[in-house]
Design a protein around this motif. Sequence first.
Motif, short mmCIF file in Angstrom:
data_model
loop_
_atom_site.label_atom_id
_atom_site.label_comp_id
_atom_site.label_asym_id
_atom_site.label_seq_id
_atom_site.Cartn_x
_atom_site.Cartn_y
_atom_site.Cartn_z
N ALA A 74 61.86 36.71 43.55
CA ALA A 74 60.44 36.92 43.82
C ALA A 74 60.25 37.84 45.02
O ALA A 74 59.36 38.70 45.02
CB ALA A 74 59.75 35.57 44.07
N ALA A 75 61.09 37.67 46.05
CA ALA A 75 61.00 38.53 47.23
C ALA A 75 61.30 39.99 46.86
O ALA A 75 60.59 40.91 47.30
CB ALA A 75 61.96 38.05 48.31
N LEU A 165 45.69 42.92 51.40
CA LEU A 165 46.05 41.87 50.45
C LEU A 165 44.84 41.00 50.09
O LEU A 165 44.71 40.54 48.96
CB LEU A 165 47.16 40.99 51.04
CG LEU A 165 48.51 41.69 51.25
CD1 LEU A 165 49.49 40.76 51.94
CD2 LEU A 165 49.09 42.17 49.92
N THR A 166 43.94 40.80 51.05
CA THR A 166 42.73 40.02 50.78
C THR A 166 41.80 40.81 49.86
O THR A 166 41.19 40.24 48.95
CB THR A 166 42.00 39.69 52.10
OG1 THR A 166 42.88 38.97 52.96
CG2 THR A 166 40.76 38.84 51.84
N ALA A 167 41.69 42.13 50.08
CA ALA A 167 40.79 42.96 49.28
C ALA A 167 41.22 43.05 47.82
O ALA A 167 40.38 43.22 46.93
CB ALA A 167 40.68 44.35 49.88
N LYS A 172 47.35 32.98 46.66
CA LYS A 172 47.86 32.43 47.91
C LYS A 172 49.38 32.49 48.01
O LYS A 172 49.91 33.00 49.01
CB LYS A 172 47.39 30.96 48.04
CG LYS A 172 47.86 30.28 49.31
CD LYS A 172 47.39 28.82 49.36
CE LYS A 172 48.08 27.98 48.31
NZ LYS A 172 47.79 26.53 48.48
N ARG A 173 50.09 31.98 47.03
CA ARG A 173 51.55 31.95 47.09
C ARG A 173 52.13 33.36 47.17
O ARG A 173 53.05 33.64 47.93
CB ARG A 173 52.12 31.21 45.88
CG ARG A 173 52.04 29.70 45.96
CD ARG A 173 52.33 29.06 44.61
NE ARG A 173 53.62 29.46 44.08
CZ ARG A 173 54.77 28.84 44.35
NH1 ARG A 173 54.79 27.78 45.16
NH2 ARG A 173 55.90 29.24 43.81
N ASP A 174 51.55 34.27 46.39
CA ASP A 174 52.02 35.65 46.41
C ASP A 174 51.75 36.30 47.76
O ASP A 174 52.59 37.03 48.29
CB ASP A 174 51.35 36.46 45.30
CG ASP A 174 51.77 36.00 43.91
OD1 ASP A 174 52.76 35.26 43.80
OD2 ASP A 174 51.10 36.39 42.93
N GLN A 175 50.56 36.06 48.31
CA GLN A 175 50.21 36.67 49.59
C GLN A 175 51.15 36.19 50.69
O GLN A 175 51.59 36.99 51.53
CB GLN A 175 48.76 36.36 49.98
CG GLN A 175 48.36 36.99 51.30
CD GLN A 175 46.86 37.05 51.51
OE1 GLN A 175 46.10 37.13 50.55
NE2 GLN A 175 46.42 37.01 52.75
N MET A 176 51.46 34.91 50.71
CA MET A 176 52.38 34.39 51.72
C MET A 176 53.75 35.07 51.61
O MET A 176 54.34 35.48 52.61
CB MET A 176 52.52 32.88 51.58
CG MET A 176 51.28 32.08 51.97
SD MET A 176 50.92 32.13 53.74
CE MET A 176 52.29 31.17 54.39
N ARG A 177 54.25 35.19 50.38
CA ARG A 177 55.56 35.80 50.18
C ARG A 177 55.55 37.28 50.55
O ARG A 177 56.46 37.77 51.23
CB ARG A 177 55.99 35.63 48.72
CG ARG A 177 57.38 36.20 48.43
CD ARG A 177 57.75 36.07 46.97
NE ARG A 177 56.94 36.90 46.10
CZ ARG A 177 56.00 36.44 45.27
NH1 ARG A 177 55.74 35.16 45.20
NH2 ARG A 177 55.31 37.27 44.51
#
Length: 256
Positions: A74-75, A165-167, A172-177
């Motif tokens: 995933a990374a 990333l917010t735009a 959530k999980r993808d943004q954290m990674r």
Amino acid sequence: MEVFFSDMTPLTLALCLMVALVAGVIKGMVGFAMPMVMVSGLSSIVGAEWALAGLILPTVLTNLWQALRQGRAAAWASVKRFRVFLLCGFVTLVASAQLVRVLPANVLLLMIGVPVVIFALIQLFGVKLRLREDGHHVVEAGIGGFAGFIGGMSGIWGPPTVMYLTAINTPKRDQMRIQGVIYGLGAVALLGAHVGSGVMRAQTLPFSVALLVPALAGTWLGFQVQDRIDQAAFRKATLVVLMVAGLNLIRRGLTG
């Protein structure tokens, strides 16, 4: 311990450990802001050089942990997806590092802080600024280049990355990674740069190692909170932290 921290009182060291814990909790909850929290907190307790040295190892390891929480595949997928952002950011970071003595620091801080606060306020008041998740490599290149440009001169590349990333409404999980991948690569570069500059040396390395334990513990606590909140709550928490970070940058820019 006395040999490594002979110039620090037990109270000073305890306060530094507390700053690392708080920074870790925020990092685990929203995925960013550890360098800003640690620089702001530590520099009011110890010298600026020690503050910078102290945050380096916690930043490297917490971002590595964050990037790999869903596994290496995933990374790596995040690296490939945001390769334009990363490449443009790297190029402008290297170039802008040469301009540190040209642009006044307070002007740079205001250049970052003002648009970040405006973006966060607009979003918090319910105005939806959205970009499509695909088909906008020019925008991605521009924002990545801007993040690298300010990062090369200030070490702060988080706010523009989070704004982007917010735009694009990243889950959530993808943004954290993704944040972990982007910041982790930057943190490794920062470590290498400051081994060369002498900031990270035999005298300061143990201090950075000592801050690892509370930083990692705080990040674990933050992850527990982040895993339990929904996308809407995560988005709001991210925007609040982003706004506070932006206001702090404006304060620093205006006060010099």
